[in-house]
Design a protein around this motif. Structure first.
Motif: not given
Length: 175
Positions: A32-33, A164-169, A172-174
């Motif tokens: 995530i980080m 969680v990443l989506r929740k953080m806004g 991700l690039s494919a």
């Protein structure tokens, strides 16, 4: 069977039943980080400051080494008073560089404070997002794969790192 074995067996059975009743969510905080731009920027700033300060400290140590070398080369020509003055000067420079090192890299140094200033908000954002995902998904337990050495296998369906990443806004690039 002895009473201790029966109690131990009972405790194990109850623990297994309680754990199986819990909903478990896995996240990988390292993953995530690595995908949070603010964290990358903070790391780059910290690395830049660290290199800058380390360069300054190394140049001071080099200057001290040159002072010591010059002292050794001129030792036979110096009076006792001159020797004492030179050694005192070298000692002062050594103390200064040690103090600088502590001020920059010590437990209460500038790097530590800058790390708190830059990284802590991202960590708080991560914690809030994990908490929100866990609460909205009715998860009872969250395990971080990055810090839990005891996780030997995990079903990828349980890994909620992308959520969680989506929740953080973070998008991700494919690859």
């Amino acid at each position: 069977m002895g009473i201790k074995k029966i109690i131990a067996l009972f405790v194990c059975l109850v623990s297994i039943q309680v754990l199986s009743a819990q909903r478990v969510m896995l996240v990988d905080s390292d993953f995530i980080m690595e995908n949070v731009p603010e964290f990358k920027e903070a790391q780059e700033k910290l690395n830049s400051l660290s290199k800058q300060w380390q360069g300054e400290i190394e140049s001071r140590y080099k200057a001290i080494a040159e002072m010591k070398s010059a002292y050794q080369a001129e030792l036979v020509l110096l009076t006792n008073e001159m020797r004492e003055n030179r050694l005192a000067e070298i000692e002062v420079k050594e103390k200064e560089v040690i103090e600088l090192q502590q001020a920059k890299f010590g437990t209460d140094g500038e790097l530590f404070k800058k790390n708190q200033e830059l990284v802590q908000p991202v960590q708080e954002k991560l914690y809030t997002a994990i908490k929100d995902v866990a609460e909205s998904g009715n998860y009872d337990l969250v395990i971080d794969k990055a810090t839990q050495n005891s996780v030997l296998y995990s079903d990828p369906k349980l890994d909620k790192s992308l959520t969680v990443l989506r929740k953080m806004g973070v998008k991700l690039s494919a690859n």
